[in-house]
Write an enzyme that holds these catalytic residues in place. Structure first.
Site, PDB file in Angstrom:
ATOM      1  CG  ASN A 186       0.401   0.590   3.626  1.00  0.00           C
ATOM      2  OD1 ASN A 186       0.914  -0.042   4.546  1.00  0.00           O
ATOM      3  ND2 ASN A 186       0.010   1.845   3.742  1.00  0.00           N
ATOM      4  CD  GLU A 233       0.748   4.707   6.297  1.00  0.00           C
ATOM      5  OE1 GLU A 233       1.050   3.532   5.947  1.00  0.00           O
ATOM      6  OE2 GLU A 233      -0.357   4.989   6.765  1.00  0.00           O
TER       7      GLU A 233
END
Ligand code: PGA
Length: 240
Positions: free
Chosen positions: A136, A143
């Site tokens: 990702n 994140e």
């Protein structure tokens, strides 16, 4: 940001170890920023080989790791403390007191995170930071998000990271939180080297190299760093 493409992960490990070796030789008391995961394993093996050959010494080196799971005993087989000792520290002459890994079980994670960044600053900053990249686009455990993080902090892991990393854990026991250096902590490193291999990383590498700088692909921020190098194989480079 420089991108170097290689045929094999073994070639990447040698190239990465070359970069580390030069820094260690020029500055035997350098500060290394280290990473866990599959990506750096071959580089650590190559550094151990060079240590055994007498080419480099870790005697005066200090290290700071990127991240650690929360709520996992330090000696768990999946802790990053265990990973680093098994994959590097137990095989070289580093002093245990010179090893720093965030404490995922700190009673006050926020205070611990602040003191972790302060320790890095007090050591004079990281000379070279090693990174992997998540499917990702995460670096460390930063994140995808609406904003770039600042210093070390406690993060809730995304479903994509839990899916990628849960292969190492029995049943559903993978921690849901981690302590990670923030984007600003990472960007303060004087030099950054990111390793990516395999097709699963191709989308993240494409977004990092060809996309805009956005916290939705945290690694894209490396384009703003004056000395960041991507060492990637052809599979990871296939969408470039
Ligand atoms: P990997 O993980 O090296 O195990 O692929 C990289 C990351 O998630 O940062």
């Amino acid at each position: 940001m420089e991108v170097r493409i290689f045929d094999t992960a073994d070639e990447i490990a040698v190239a990465c170890a070359d970069i580390f070796t030069e820094i260690i030789k020029n500055k035997p008391d350098c500060i290394l920023g280290l990473a866990t995961g599959a990506s750096p394993v071959k580089t650590y093996k190559e550094l151990i080989r060079r240590y055994n050959n007498g080419e480099i010494s870790f005697e005066n080196i200090r290290t700071f790791n990127l991240d650690e799971y929360c709520d996992l005993p330090r000696d768990d087989k999946n802790s990053y403390y265990t990973f680093m000792h098994e994959n590097l520290f137990n095989s070289v002459n580093i002093k245990e007191e010179n090893v720093h890994i965030p404490d995922g079980n700190a009673a006050d994670p926020e205070a611990h995170a602040k003191s972790y960044d302060a320790m890095i600053d007090a050591a004079g900053g990281i000379d070279i930071q090693l990174l992997g990249i998540g499917t990702n686009g995460h670096i460390g455990f930063n994140e995808p998000s609406d904003t770039f993080s600042d210093g070390t902090f406690k993060v809730k892991l995304t479903d994509s990271t839990i899916k990628s990393n849960s292969i190492y854990f029995d049943d559903d026991s993978m921690p849901r939180y981690a302590l990670t250096m923030g984007i600003n902590s990472i960007m303060k490193a004087k030099k950054i080297v990111l390793i990516a291999t395999g097709e699963a990383k191709a989308d993240a590498i494409k977004a990092t190299v060809d996309g805009e700088v956005t916290p939705m692909c945290p690694a894209s921020v490396l384009k703003n760093h004056p000395d960041a190098i991507l060492l990637i194989d052809k599979a990871a480079a296939k969408l470039l």
